[in-house]
Design an enzyme around this catalytic site. Structure first.
Site, PDB file in Angstrom:
ATOM      1  N   ARG A 168      10.412 -32.427 -30.180  1.00  0.00           N
ATOM      2  CA  ARG A 168       9.598 -33.645 -29.335  1.00  0.00           C
ATOM      3  C   ARG A 168      10.557 -33.725 -27.630  1.00  0.00           C
ATOM      4  O   ARG A 168      10.646 -32.786 -28.104  1.00  0.00           O
ATOM      5  CB  ARG A 168      10.631 -35.192 -30.167  1.00  0.00           C
ATOM      6  CG  ARG A 168      10.089 -35.626 -31.155  1.00  0.00           C
ATOM      7  CD  ARG A 168      11.155 -37.272 -31.734  1.00  0.00           C
ATOM      8  NE  ARG A 168      10.747 -37.369 -32.863  1.00  0.00           N
ATOM      9  CZ  ARG A 168       9.594 -38.196 -33.386  1.00  0.00           C
ATOM     10  NH1 ARG A 168       8.763 -38.475 -32.800  1.00  0.00           N
ATOM     11  NH2 ARG A 168       9.867 -38.155 -34.974  1.00  0.00           N
ATOM     12  N   GLY A 169       9.468 -33.791 -27.269  1.00  0.00           N
ATOM     13  CA  GLY A 169       9.598 -34.113 -25.248  1.00  0.00           C
ATOM     14  C   GLY A 169       9.158 -32.529 -25.641  1.00  0.00           C
ATOM     15  O   GLY A 169       8.478 -31.375 -26.122  1.00  0.00           O
ATOM     16  N   ASP A 194       0.213 -39.889 -32.935  1.00  0.00           N
ATOM     17  CA  ASP A 194      -0.029 -39.886 -31.365  1.00  0.00           C
ATOM     18  C   ASP A 194       0.470 -39.154 -30.094  1.00  0.00           C
ATOM     19  O   ASP A 194      -0.776 -39.541 -29.372  1.00  0.00           O
ATOM     20  CB  ASP A 194      -0.332 -41.490 -31.419  1.00  0.00           C
ATOM     21  CG  ASP A 194       1.852 -41.723 -31.447  1.00  0.00           C
ATOM     22  OD1 ASP A 194       2.472 -41.395 -32.370  1.00  0.00           O
ATOM     23  OD2 ASP A 194       2.452 -43.077 -30.726  1.00  0.00           O
ATOM     24  N   ILE A 223       3.632 -39.954 -40.657  1.00  0.00           N
ATOM     25  CA  ILE A 223       4.024 -40.583 -42.484  1.00  0.00           C
ATOM     26  C   ILE A 223       3.818 -42.279 -42.524  1.00  0.00           C
ATOM     27  O   ILE A 223       3.172 -42.949 -43.500  1.00  0.00           O
ATOM     28  CB  ILE A 223       5.468 -40.139 -42.309  1.00  0.00           C
ATOM     29  CG1 ILE A 223       5.351 -40.381 -44.010  1.00  0.00           C
ATOM     30  CG2 ILE A 223       5.926 -41.025 -42.028  1.00  0.00           C
ATOM     31  CD1 ILE A 223       6.218 -39.871 -44.388  1.00  0.00           C
ATOM     32  N   ASP A 224       3.952 -43.309 -41.350  1.00  0.00           N
ATOM     33  CA  ASP A 224       3.336 -43.813 -41.406  1.00  0.00           C
ATOM     34  C   ASP A 224       2.509 -44.546 -41.249  1.00  0.00           C
ATOM     35  O   ASP A 224       2.017 -46.091 -41.096  1.00  0.00           O
ATOM     36  CB  ASP A 224       3.927 -44.649 -39.888  1.00  0.00           C
ATOM     37  CG  ASP A 224       5.339 -44.329 -39.405  1.00  0.00           C
ATOM     38  OD1 ASP A 224       6.593 -44.253 -40.267  1.00  0.00           O
ATOM     39  OD2 ASP A 224       5.814 -44.158 -38.257  1.00  0.00           O
ATOM     40  N   GLY A 268       8.187 -46.685 -40.181  1.00  0.00           N
ATOM     41  CA  GLY A 268       7.623 -47.486 -39.715  1.00  0.00           C
ATOM     42  C   GLY A 268       7.626 -48.407 -38.157  1.00  0.00           C
ATOM     43  O   GLY A 268       8.927 -49.183 -38.264  1.00  0.00           O
ATOM     44  N   GLU A 323      11.588 -49.999 -40.652  1.00  0.00           N
ATOM     45  CA  GLU A 323      12.548 -49.513 -39.727  1.00  0.00           C
ATOM     46  C   GLU A 323      12.214 -50.482 -38.486  1.00  0.00           C
ATOM     47  O   GLU A 323      13.043 -50.674 -37.961  1.00  0.00           O
ATOM     48  CB  GLU A 323      12.784 -48.246 -39.917  1.00  0.00           C
ATOM     49  CG  GLU A 323      11.845 -47.932 -38.772  1.00  0.00           C
ATOM     50  CD  GLU A 323      11.761 -45.967 -38.874  1.00  0.00           C
ATOM     51  OE1 GLU A 323      10.970 -45.744 -38.530  1.00  0.00           O
ATOM     52  OE2 GLU A 323      13.075 -45.944 -38.627  1.00  0.00           O
TER      53      GLU A 323
END
Ligand code: ATP
Ligand code: F6P
Ligand code: MG
Length: 444
Positions: A168-169, A194, A223-224, A268, A323
């Site tokens: 990430r980032g 996204d 996955i969400d 989620g 979550e």
């Protein structure tokens, strides 16, 4: 460009009769008009050439809206995915790269495998690299990459995670496009959620600004299941199946104990798709809490009242919580630090632990002891390989991306829209965010 913002993406919209709108995807010839075309090598491939109408008509489009009224507008359409008769790359000219970013998801390795196999077996491409050092966008800044061949990727779909690694980032558009240019890469396959697609959109913009013959293709991953427009995201089916196992375990434990309560926390961040689908599939869940639907604990209509009712009726219960649900309540009762991950995503507090604690300290005196079973299978669900249905789906996604890039399309993601695989421009795929309808789901 720093994380969080969005590219000012060129849009390509065509209008037709009856309110028909085509949200078209960019093509290399939009800014390189004199590119040569070549016959698609698939036409000489016996496995494909026997199939009648194997090639997609260049004018085929897919309707986003399938429920229409007699006098209503036909609405938005997308370009249909699939192989074209003409391609814009010669096989030996292609130098493709694949990168995976963001969180893990079942099926990532299958997508990687099928891009490699699709390029190799369908289009005779032999120069394919994986951006693997450090994983994710940061891997572009490294000298090291991994050569990907059908042999190298042969068994990877049987493993969870991503063989390329992820992160990430650290998205630096100029540095990434410098790396693409320096290495002579002309097809970039970006697999991610996204944030990743926003990153791919700015890469595409920069590639275009520099006038490079480079196709940038996104394969949407979450996955969400909260990527808009497409029917579902890969890995979701596997996640729901695995989540059911955790729910089943919580249910077995809860019903084996007097007034047992099983709490299962599922992934989620902003949407409750996994929680809701696993709830609907398992039929063992009494209450499903999702981010789209606010809830409260105390008083009439609150969660505690509902727990009391179900324990009285049934002697045990199962609660599934996504979550991202109830984060407003947690912020009230715990001091939120407003922490973010490296990509700027808000870091959530542990709602499973919090809700279990709140139920425990609430006095259900007339029931005696209430047993809590807190299952947090989130990372177990994310780290497994794709199931059969997701593997087939990942194959179609990968092949769509390959056909699109070979046909000269760029700045697109792909996926099924009402069951038909389509090319969706980045501006559409990142503009919206999906969530379930705002009604409480699961309160029996
Ligand atoms: N607006 C943006 N512009 C450029 N790059 C971005 C942007 N947002 C995120 N990125 C980059 O995309 C990559 C992945 O982003 P992120 O960590 O948010 O995961 P994601 O793709 O949304 O997947 P997940 O569904 O797991 O959250 C990171 O390297 C991040 O720097
Ligand atoms: O632990 P990480 O890698 O930050 O990822 C957690 C997030 O990733 C997601 O699975 C999306 O990929 C979310 O559901 C979750 O909040
Ligand atoms: Mg994301």
């Amino acid at each position: 460009m720093a994380d969080g913002g969005c590219a000012a993406i060129n849009t390509k919209i065509e209008e037709g009769e009856g309110g028909y709108i085509l949200e078209d995807v960019p093509h290399l010839t939009d800014y390189l008009p004199s590119l040569l075309t070549y016959p698609n090598p698939l036409q000489d491939n016996p496995a494909y050439s026997v199939v009648k109408q194997y090639f997609v008509d260049v004018d085929d489009t897919v309707a986003q809206k399938i429920v229409v009224h007699k006098n209503g507008d036909r609405g938005i359409h997308f370009r249909r995915a699939g192989p074209r008769q003409k391609v814009y790359f010669k096989s030996d000219e292609v130098h493709a790269c694949i990168v995976t970013c963001g969180g893990l998801c079942p099926g990532l390795n299958t997508v990687i495998r099928e891009i490699v196999c699709g390029l190799h077996y369908m289009y005779g491409v032999s120069k394919i690299i994986g951006i693997d050092f450090q994983g994710g966008y940061m891997g572009f800044y490294s000298k090291n990459t991994v050569t990907l061949t059908p042999k190298v990727v042969n068994d990877i779909h049987k493993r969870g995670g991503t063989v390329l690694g992820t992160s990430r980032g650290g998205h630096d558009t100029s540095k990434i496009v410098d790396s693409i240019q320096d290495r002579g890469i002309n097809q970039v396959y970006v697999i991610g959620g996204d944030g990743t697609q926003k990153g791919a959109a700015v890469i595409y913009e920069e590639v275009r600004r520099r006038g490079l013959k480079v196709s940038v293709a996104g394969i949407p991953k979450t996955i969400d299941n909260d990527i808009p427009v497409i029917d579902r995201s890969f890995g979701f089916d596997t996640a729901v199946e695995e989540a059911q196992r955790a729910i089943n375990a919580a249910h077995v434990e809860a019903e084996s104990t007097e007034n047992g309560i099983g709490v299962v926390k599922l992934m989620g961040r902003y949407s409750g798709f996994i929680a809701m689908y696993a709830t609907l599939a398992s039929r063992d869940v009494d209450c499903c809490l999702i981010p789209e639907s606010p809830f409260f604990l105390e008083g009439k209509g609150g969660l505690f009242q509902f727990i009391r009712k179900r324990l009285k009726e049934n002697g045990h219960m199962v609660i599934v919580i996504a979550e991202g649900a109830g984060q407003d309540l947690l912020t009230e009762s715990m001091q939120s630090m407003g922490q973010q991950d490296a990509s700027g995503n808000k870091q959530l507090q542990d709602v499973g632990f919090w809700i279990s604690h709140r139920i425990k300290v609430h006095t259900f005196a007339d029931f005696g002891l209430t047993v809590m079973i807190v299952a947090d299978p989130t990372y177990m669900i994310r780290a497994i390989p794709g199931n059969a249905s997701d593997n087939v789906y990942c194959t179609l996604l990968a092949q769509s991306a390959v056909h699109g890039a070979m046909a000269g399309y760029t700045g697109f993601t792909c996926g099924p829209v009402n069951g038909r695989h389509s090319y969706i421009p980045f501006n559409v795929s990142i503009a919206l965010s999906l969530s379930l309808s705002p009604s409480r789901i699961g309160m029996k």
